[in-house]
Write an enzyme that holds these catalytic residues in place. Structure first.
Site, PDB file in Angstrom:
ATOM      1  N   SER A  95      25.927 -18.401   6.417  1.00 63.29           N
ATOM      2  CA  SER A  95      25.131 -18.587   7.623  1.00 63.29           C
ATOM      3  C   SER A  95      25.553 -17.624   8.726  1.00 63.29           C
ATOM      4  O   SER A  95      25.395 -16.419   8.598  1.00 63.29           O
ATOM      5  CB  SER A  95      25.216 -20.040   8.092  1.00 63.29           C
ATOM      6  OG  SER A  95      24.299 -20.292   9.128  1.00 63.29           O
ATOM      7  N   ASP A 231      19.909 -16.262  13.275  1.00 63.09           N
ATOM      8  CA  ASP A 231      21.239 -16.110  12.711  1.00 63.09           C
ATOM      9  C   ASP A 231      21.117 -15.445  11.345  1.00 63.09           C
ATOM     10  O   ASP A 231      20.030 -15.025  10.924  1.00 63.09           O
ATOM     11  CB  ASP A 231      21.994 -17.442  12.665  1.00 63.09           C
ATOM     12  CG  ASP A 231      21.505 -18.391  11.592  1.00 63.09           C
ATOM     13  OD1 ASP A 231      20.431 -18.150  11.004  1.00 63.09           O
ATOM     14  OD2 ASP A 231      22.190 -19.400  11.341  1.00 63.09           O
ATOM     15  N   ASP A 233      21.118 -16.336   8.196  1.00 63.74           N
ATOM     16  CA  ASP A 233      20.290 -16.864   7.105  1.00 63.74           C
ATOM     17  C   ASP A 233      19.004 -17.512   7.598  1.00 63.74           C
ATOM     18  O   ASP A 233      18.266 -18.101   6.809  1.00 63.74           O
ATOM     19  CB  ASP A 233      21.080 -17.841   6.235  1.00 63.74           C
ATOM     20  CG  ASP A 233      21.514 -19.101   6.985  1.00 63.74           C
ATOM     21  OD1 ASP A 233      21.667 -19.043   8.218  1.00 63.74           O
ATOM     22  OD2 ASP A 233      21.713 -20.142   6.328  1.00 63.74           O
ATOM     23  N   ASP A 235      18.233 -20.119   9.339  1.00 62.36           N
ATOM     24  CA  ASP A 235      18.016 -21.553   9.541  1.00 62.36           C
ATOM     25  C   ASP A 235      18.156 -21.917  11.017  1.00 62.36           C
ATOM     26  O   ASP A 235      17.831 -23.030  11.411  1.00 62.36           O
ATOM     27  CB  ASP A 235      18.925 -22.410   8.665  1.00 62.36           C
ATOM     28  CG  ASP A 235      20.406 -22.221   8.939  1.00 62.36           C
ATOM     29  OD1 ASP A 235      20.780 -21.283   9.677  1.00 62.36           O
ATOM     30  OD2 ASP A 235      21.210 -23.013   8.399  1.00 62.36           O
TER      31      ASP A 235
END
Length: 451
Positions: A95, A231, A233, A235
């Protein structure tokens, strides 16, 4: 700290975990989750292909069929786990962590999250035992699948008329760059839109002020209406206003919720214990039924399902949607916020003016303290707050949140890092400083400056 966290698995590659650990996880996951058909995706980190290979070797030796999406955002993996009826999935990502880190986010059928208490603890124990389950008599196979166009097509239904809105999008060198041009077209100024797992331009964590500085400078220099930053990834998504100022993510929960409340008046909206009173009051003014929950996606997704909420959000920049199989999507949240801002601009309202009624309290933001004895530190904070919190409403679902007439504060242990986290909000800046001074003085003896 362990590679196995409250919400996922995450750590520095070849220090906190290695490929043998990943392989063993791949061997045990099908047994723990009773899952045979898997979907796998990965971010652009340099270690992700090797982690993918080790994981898939474990899964196929366990007899599983594995569909490999290749590079994908985490929300893409959630979406197709549910829509295509997979038994389980893994997104290989750390992440917003540094480039040297990696990890895995695991979901069951329906994209239901697998956290430490819902499966990861058992996997950790199995891996730590050194044993492996029997190899399947008939090994499984890995196949490549491409869901990119299908994801863009679904997202396009939420794309509103953004004409007239001037904005920039910072992809943080993350995997949202795979399709962001297809989603938003030629409208925005794009920054760092080629996936690069070394994250050469800035950290993939938009909560860090340094990560937002490039975007803020572009917004100010080009006199834009808004800046959007994802960010690593995708999410999570965050925003800066027309002045380049950061908009605290929980303030945007009411803005996002209005889309759904228009079609479903009185619907439920969830938020976590760190949410501003201004956001909660705005939701209630719009007719929403609000439900407070624990911090973290593994808890929020469950709460969204349990309450039937239309959407929800967190201070950390996660936004959850019933229409998205009760999962978080930075991509969908960005489309909804941009639509609201385009509509506001047509009415002559700037981003900062739209947010002013929500951002009406003085808020410290989330403060982090490295503390070993967190329980005693929390006791000290509560004792120090006795002077004003005698009649306060108390919430104990995640640490302690105390709400009184003049404000509130939340103190809780981090689920992912060695921190105690504190947020204070009051009616004005002077009272905020007074209360924060008292609470930080109570914490001072416990702060480990050497950690």
């Amino acid at each position: 700290m362990s590679f196995f966290k409250a919400y996922d698995m995450r750590g520095e590659f070849e220090r906190d975990f290695d490929l043998d650990t990943v392989y063993r996880i791949g061997r045990w996951l099908p047994h723990v989750l009773d899952a045979r058909r898997w979907l796998i995706g990965r971010d652009a980190r340099l270690s992700s292909p090797a982690v993918r290979d080790a994981l898939c070797r474990g899964l196929t030796e366990a007899g599983c069929t594995v569909d490999d999406m290749g590079l994908a955002t985490t929300p893409m993996v959630y979406f197709f786990t549910a829509r295509e009826g997979y038994d389980a999935s893994v997104q290989i990502t750390a992440s917003h962590n540094p480039a040297s880190h990696n990890g895995m986010k695991v979901s069951r059928a329906g994209a239901r999250p697998v956290g430490y208490t819902s499966g990861l603890a058992e996997v950790e124990a199995k891996v730590a035992s050194g044993a492996l389950p029997p190899t399947a008599a008939q090994p499984g196979a890995r196949h490549e699948v491409d869901y990119r166009d299908a994801f863009i097509e679904w997202m396009t239904d939420f794309r509103a008329d953004l004409s007239g809105l001037r904005y920039a999008v910072d992809c943080s060198d993350g995997v949202v760059g795979l399709f962001i041009h297809n989603l938003l077209g030629d409208g925005p100024i794009y920054l760092n839109d080629v996936p690069d797992g070394t994250f050469p331009h800035h950290s993939p964590n938009p909560l860090e002020a340094a990560s937002r500085e490039q975007l803020a400078q572009v917004v100010r220099a080009q006199q834009l209406d808004v800046g959007v930053i994802f960010d690593g990834d995708a999410d999570r998504v965050m925003f800066v206003d027309e002045t380049g100022a950061f908009v605290q993510p929980d303030y945007l929960i009411p803005i996002i919720a209005r889309t759904f409340l228009k079609r479903e008046p009185g619907a439920t909206v969830i938020h976590d214990v760190r949410t501003s009173r201004g956001a909660i009051e705005a939701l209630k003014a719009d007719g929403a039924r609000t439900v407070m929950g624990k911090v973290g996606h593994a808890f929020a997704k469950v709460l969204l399902r349990e309450t039937g909420a239309v959407c929800g959000g967190e201070l950390a920049g996660h936004y959850y949607f019933r229409d998205f199989f009760c999962c978080d999507s930075g991509e969908l949240a960005a489309l909804l916020v941009l639509a609201a801002l385009a509509d506001a601009k047509r009415r002559g309202v700037s981003f900062s003016a739209l947010m002013a009624p929500i951002c009406r309290y003085a808020n410290s933001g989330e403060l982090n303290y490295r503390i070993a004895d967190k329980d005693r530190a929390i006791e000290a904070v509560l004792a120090a707050a006795d002077a004003w919190s005698g009649g306060a409403a108390r919430c104990d679902i995640d640490g302690v949140r105390l709400d009184d007439a003049d404000g509130w504060f939340s103190v809780r242990k981090s689920n992912t890092e060695p921190y105690l986290r504190l947020i204070v909000e009051t009616r004005d800046a002077e009272l905020l400083r007074e209360r924060l001074d008292v609470l930080e003085a109570a914490l001072a003896p416990f702060v480990d400056k050497n950690m």
